[in-house]
Motif scaffolding. Structure first.
Motif, PDB file in Angstrom:
ATOM      1  N   HIS A 158      -0.928  22.429  10.843  1.00 29.37           N
ATOM      2  CA  HIS A 158      -2.207  23.087  11.121  1.00 29.37           C
ATOM      3  C   HIS A 158      -2.262  24.474  10.466  1.00 29.37           C
ATOM      4  O   HIS A 158      -3.282  24.858   9.874  1.00 29.37           O
ATOM      5  CB  HIS A 158      -2.406  23.218  12.631  1.00 29.37           C
ATOM      6  CG  HIS A 158      -3.626  24.005  13.007  1.00 29.37           C
ATOM      7  ND1 HIS A 158      -4.912  23.522  12.853  1.00 29.37           N
ATOM      8  CD2 HIS A 158      -3.756  25.264  13.512  1.00 29.37           C
ATOM      9  CE1 HIS A 158      -5.777  24.434  13.235  1.00 29.37           C
ATOM     10  NE2 HIS A 158      -5.095  25.505  13.655  1.00 29.37           N
ATOM     11  N   CYS A 159      -1.156  25.237  10.560  1.00 32.81           N
ATOM     12  CA  CYS A 159      -1.120  26.569   9.933  1.00 32.81           C
ATOM     13  C   CYS A 159      -1.279  26.451   8.419  1.00 32.81           C
ATOM     14  O   CYS A 159      -2.029  27.235   7.794  1.00 32.81           O
ATOM     15  CB  CYS A 159       0.199  27.269  10.275  1.00 32.81           C
ATOM     16  SG  CYS A 159       0.386  27.695  12.021  1.00 32.81           S
ATOM     17  N   LEU A 160      -0.578  25.489   7.810  1.00 34.35           N
ATOM     18  CA  LEU A 160      -0.654  25.353   6.361  1.00 34.35           C
ATOM     19  C   LEU A 160      -2.032  24.872   5.920  1.00 34.35           C
ATOM     20  O   LEU A 160      -2.563  25.301   4.878  1.00 34.35           O
ATOM     21  CB  LEU A 160       0.429  24.388   5.880  1.00 34.35           C
ATOM     22  CG  LEU A 160       1.885  24.847   6.141  1.00 34.35           C
ATOM     23  CD1 LEU A 160       2.867  23.788   5.666  1.00 34.35           C
ATOM     24  CD2 LEU A 160       2.165  26.177   5.471  1.00 34.35           C
ATOM     25  N   ARG A 161      -2.650  23.958   6.705  1.00 37.41           N
ATOM     26  CA  ARG A 161      -4.011  23.511   6.369  1.00 37.41           C
ATOM     27  C   ARG A 161      -5.002  24.677   6.461  1.00 37.41           C
ATOM     28  O   ARG A 161      -5.891  24.828   5.620  1.00 37.41           O
ATOM     29  CB  ARG A 161      -4.440  22.368   7.307  1.00 37.41           C
ATOM     30  CG  ARG A 161      -3.903  21.011   6.903  1.00 37.41           C
ATOM     31  CD  ARG A 161      -4.675  19.897   7.602  1.00 37.41           C
ATOM     32  NE  ARG A 161      -4.536  19.978   9.038  1.00 37.41           N
ATOM     33  CZ  ARG A 161      -3.597  19.362   9.750  1.00 37.41           C
ATOM     34  NH1 ARG A 161      -2.721  18.586   9.113  1.00 37.41           N
ATOM     35  NH2 ARG A 161      -3.536  19.485  11.051  1.00 37.41           N
ATOM     36  N   SER A 162      -4.857  25.494   7.519  1.00 41.91           N
ATOM     37  CA  SER A 162      -5.747  26.651   7.665  1.00 41.91           C
ATOM     38  C   SER A 162      -5.606  27.590   6.478  1.00 41.91           C
ATOM     39  O   SER A 162      -6.595  28.125   5.951  1.00 41.91           O
ATOM     40  CB  SER A 162      -5.426  27.396   8.964  1.00 41.91           C
ATOM     41  OG  SER A 162      -5.640  26.573  10.079  1.00 41.91           O
ATOM     42  N   LEU A 163      -4.357  27.813   6.047  1.00 42.72           N
ATOM     43  CA  LEU A 163      -4.117  28.723   4.921  1.00 42.72           C
ATOM     44  C   LEU A 163      -4.814  28.193   3.665  1.00 42.72           C
ATOM     45  O   LEU A 163      -5.475  28.939   2.947  1.00 42.72           O
ATOM     46  CB  LEU A 163      -2.608  28.865   4.697  1.00 42.72           C
ATOM     47  CG  LEU A 163      -2.150  29.994   3.774  1.00 42.72           C
ATOM     48  CD1 LEU A 163      -0.744  30.458   4.170  1.00 42.72           C
ATOM     49  CD2 LEU A 163      -2.139  29.572   2.322  1.00 42.72           C
ATOM     50  N   LYS A 164      -4.680  26.845   3.402  1.00 45.50           N
ATOM     51  CA  LYS A 164      -5.255  26.299   2.176  1.00 45.50           C
ATOM     52  C   LYS A 164      -6.778  26.246   2.249  1.00 45.50           C
ATOM     53  O   LYS A 164      -7.483  26.545   1.273  1.00 45.50           O
ATOM     54  CB  LYS A 164      -4.688  24.913   1.914  1.00 45.50           C
ATOM     55  CG  LYS A 164      -5.148  24.337   0.568  1.00 45.50           C
ATOM     56  CD  LYS A 164      -4.331  23.153   0.149  1.00 45.50           C
ATOM     57  CE  LYS A 164      -4.746  22.678  -1.242  1.00 45.50           C
ATOM     58  NZ  LYS A 164      -3.941  21.559  -1.724  1.00 45.50           N
ATOM     59  N   GLN A 165      -7.317  25.878   3.404  1.00 46.62           N
ATOM     60  CA  GLN A 165      -8.760  25.760   3.529  1.00 46.62           C
ATOM     61  C   GLN A 165      -9.451  27.119   3.452  1.00 46.62           C
ATOM     62  O   GLN A 165     -10.566  27.218   2.940  1.00 46.62           O
ATOM     63  CB  GLN A 165      -9.108  25.061   4.842  1.00 46.62           C
ATOM     64  CG  GLN A 165      -8.745  23.582   4.850  1.00 46.62           C
ATOM     65  CD  GLN A 165      -8.931  22.944   6.216  1.00 46.62           C
ATOM     66  OE1 GLN A 165      -9.327  23.613   7.160  1.00 46.62           O
ATOM     67  NE2 GLN A 165      -8.634  21.633   6.304  1.00 46.62           N
ATOM     68  N   ASN A 166      -8.816  28.186   3.982  1.00 44.13           N
ATOM     69  CA  ASN A 166      -9.413  29.522   3.933  1.00 44.13           C
ATOM     70  C   ASN A 166      -9.304  30.150   2.557  1.00 44.13           C
ATOM     71  O   ASN A 166      -9.963  31.151   2.286  1.00 44.13           O
ATOM     72  CB  ASN A 166      -8.754  30.440   4.974  1.00 44.13           C
ATOM     73  CG  ASN A 166      -9.250  30.176   6.381  1.00 44.13           C
ATOM     74  OD1 ASN A 166     -10.318  30.626   6.771  1.00 44.13           O
ATOM     75  ND2 ASN A 166      -8.479  29.407   7.140  1.00 44.13           N
ATOM     76  N   HIS A 167      -8.447  29.595   1.696  1.00 43.50           N
ATOM     77  CA  HIS A 167      -8.278  30.149   0.347  1.00 43.50           C
ATOM     78  C   HIS A 167      -8.310  29.004  -0.673  1.00 43.50           C
ATOM     79  O   HIS A 167      -7.516  28.996  -1.635  1.00 43.50           O
ATOM     80  CB  HIS A 167      -6.955  30.917   0.243  1.00 43.50           C
ATOM     81  CG  HIS A 167      -6.802  31.993   1.281  1.00 43.50           C
ATOM     82  ND1 HIS A 167      -7.394  33.218   1.183  1.00 43.50           N
ATOM     83  CD2 HIS A 167      -6.146  31.977   2.472  1.00 43.50           C
ATOM     84  CE1 HIS A 167      -7.095  33.940   2.244  1.00 43.50           C
ATOM     85  NE2 HIS A 167      -6.341  33.211   3.051  1.00 43.50           N
ATOM     86  N   LYS A 168      -9.201  28.045  -0.476  1.00 45.93           N
ATOM     87  CA  LYS A 168      -9.254  26.868  -1.337  1.00 45.93           C
ATOM     88  C   LYS A 168      -9.722  27.204  -2.750  1.00 45.93           C
ATOM     89  O   LYS A 168      -9.521  26.407  -3.676  1.00 45.93           O
ATOM     90  CB  LYS A 168     -10.163  25.804  -0.729  1.00 45.93           C
ATOM     91  CG  LYS A 168     -11.591  26.290  -0.460  1.00 45.93           C
ATOM     92  CD  LYS A 168     -12.387  25.222   0.266  1.00 45.93           C
ATOM     93  CE  LYS A 168     -13.801  25.716   0.592  1.00 45.93           C
ATOM     94  NZ  LYS A 168     -14.575  24.695   1.329  1.00 45.93           N
ATOM     95  N   ASP A 169     -10.349  28.364  -2.937  1.00 49.12           N
ATOM     96  CA  ASP A 169     -10.820  28.735  -4.270  1.00 49.12           C
ATOM     97  C   ASP A 169      -9.718  29.347  -5.129  1.00 49.12           C
ATOM     98  O   ASP A 169      -9.931  29.641  -6.308  1.00 49.12           O
ATOM     99  CB  ASP A 169     -11.981  29.728  -4.162  1.00 49.12           C
ATOM    100  CG  ASP A 169     -13.192  29.112  -3.477  1.00 49.12           C
ATOM    101  OD1 ASP A 169     -13.939  29.860  -2.813  1.00 49.12           O
ATOM    102  OD2 ASP A 169     -13.382  27.870  -3.609  1.00 49.12           O
TER     103      ASP A 169
END
Length: 414
Positions: free
Chosen positions: A306-317
């Motif tokens: 969940h932490c890693l998904r949040s990190l990628k989704q918040n900085h997907k650009d």
């Protein structure tokens, strides 16, 4: 024992003869003399032969010339003093018409005349009128410094604050200044300069006191600000903790829903239900953190994902930034696994610029480290993993999740 000298009762000076006592009385207006068995010193310098009447004179001679050897010849020169000459303080000769031996009328005692200017200055300095008058009278009425020195030497006298009295028929002339007008001007300038320096010192002292007060107030303000920031930090941490708990409950509801859907699909397909041992524990697993039982690695793994998904989704650009963050976290975890006893690998400074750019400023980075067992210490300045809380199973799980996130191009997309 016969008297060897005359002692002035007003200033304590020892005089060799009546003539010296008379000269002393004319210079100082002192009139209280008595015989003394103490002889005037006669210290003769071995180097130059100069006689010195007192230890003070010998000390001054030593300072001026460097001569230190003196011979005490006081006993050789000591002779009973002759009192045949009229004393300088004796009253005037009997007036005509008064027979010799006949007692005269009691003399009227009056306050001696002193320099009014010096008296005013002493009073302005805080000395009582009687004490100032006595000091000027017995110091020779010559200078302000001499009067102050006399007060310092006689401040313990019982009659220090009594007005001095002298015979009325003794005309005390106004004391003649011992200094020339030019010297008086210089002296007055020196006194004004001293007063100015004293005022400057007082102003500097007050300025130092004000500066200390400003520093103290500044420290109190900084301390109040620090306490306020600490309170705000705790409030934010409490909010984050509440949000995490809410997310856990939401994930648990989703998991339960998925389990129910899975069981329903098995039933529709005619498959037997899963064995109870294979079924994941229900809701109580969420509350395991509050109990003394260890958290199962599977639950830790879900939190890590969940932490890693949040990190990628918040900085997907910015894929490069996300990949760098994953690799940095993998480096921290790998260092602890390889060197669990080395404290430097288990301690991270949060305000480090490199850490902030790679992990700290990204959503989910610090939370991932907390799931791995790192804790904030020293007011939130460091993250630290205690040696007794190093769980190799959890760290290996973290490494697996990070590797999967790095190599899987679709991680966090869905």
């Amino acid at each position: 024992m016969a008297g060897l000298s005359l002692r002035c009762g007003d200033c304590g000076a020892l005089l060799k003869s009546v003539e010296e006592a008379q000269e002393h009385a004319e210079l100082t207006s002192h009139s209280n003399f008595a015989e003394s068995t103490e002889a005037v010193l006669n210290l003769v310098c071995n180097s130059c032969g100069k006689p010195c009447r007192s230890k003070t004179e010998s000390d001054l001679h030593t300072k001026r010339t460097g001569h230190t050897e003196f011979v005490d010849k006081t006993s050789e020169a000591a002779k009973p003093i002759s009192l045949e000459a009229p004393k300088p303080f004796a009253s005037a000769e009997p007036k005509e018409g008064v027979e010799a031996g006949e007692s005269s009328q009691p003399e009227e005692m009056v306050v001696p005349e002193v320099d009014k200017n010096l008296l005013g200055e002493l009073e302005a300095m805080g000395f009582p009128t009687a004490r100032a008058t006595r000091a000027l009278h017995y110091s020779g009425n010559g200078s302000l410094e001499a009067a102050i020195n006399w007060v310092v030497d006689h401040e313990n006298d019982p009659d220090i604050d009594e007005m001095p009295m002298v015979p009325g028929n003794t005309k005390v002339e106004a004391s003649k200044p011992s200094l020339t007008p030019e010297e008086m001007k210089i002296k007055a300038q020196e006194l004004r300069e001293r007063a100015r320096k004293k005022k400057e010192e007082e102003e500097k002292r007050m300025e130092r006191e004000k500066e200390k007060e400003r520093i103290r107030a500044g420290k109190e303000l900084l301390e109040a600000k620090r306490i306020e920031e600490e309170f705000e930090r705790k409030r934010i941490l409490a909010m984050r903790k509440a949000e995490k708990e809410e997310e856990k409950r939401a994930r648990e509801k989703i998991r339960q829903k998925l389990e129910e859907d899975k069981a329903e699909r098995r039933r529709k397909l005619g498959l037997p239900p899963e064995e109870p041992a294979a079924v994941k524990p229900p809701t109580p697993v969420v509350e395991e953190k509050k109990s003394s039982l260890p958290i199962r690695p599977a639950t830790k793994a879900e939190r890590m994902r969940h932490c890693l998904r949040s990190l990628k989704q918040n900085h997907k650009d910015d894929d490069a930034k996300v990949k760098r963050a994953f690799q940095t976290l993998l480096t921290y975890v790998g260092n602890v696994v390889k060197n669990p006893n080395e404290e430097k690998f288990r301690k991270i400074r949060l305000n480090n610029q490199s850490f902030q750019e790679r992990v700290g400023s990204l959503t989910g980075g610090i939370e991932f480290l907390e799931v791995c067992g790192f804790e904030k210490i020293e007011g939130g300045e460091f993250m630290f993993l205690p040696r007794d809380k190093v769980d190799m199973v959890v760290l290996n799980t973290a490494g697996s999740e990070l590797n999967s996130a790095i190599v899987n191009p679709f991680f966090g997309v869905l």
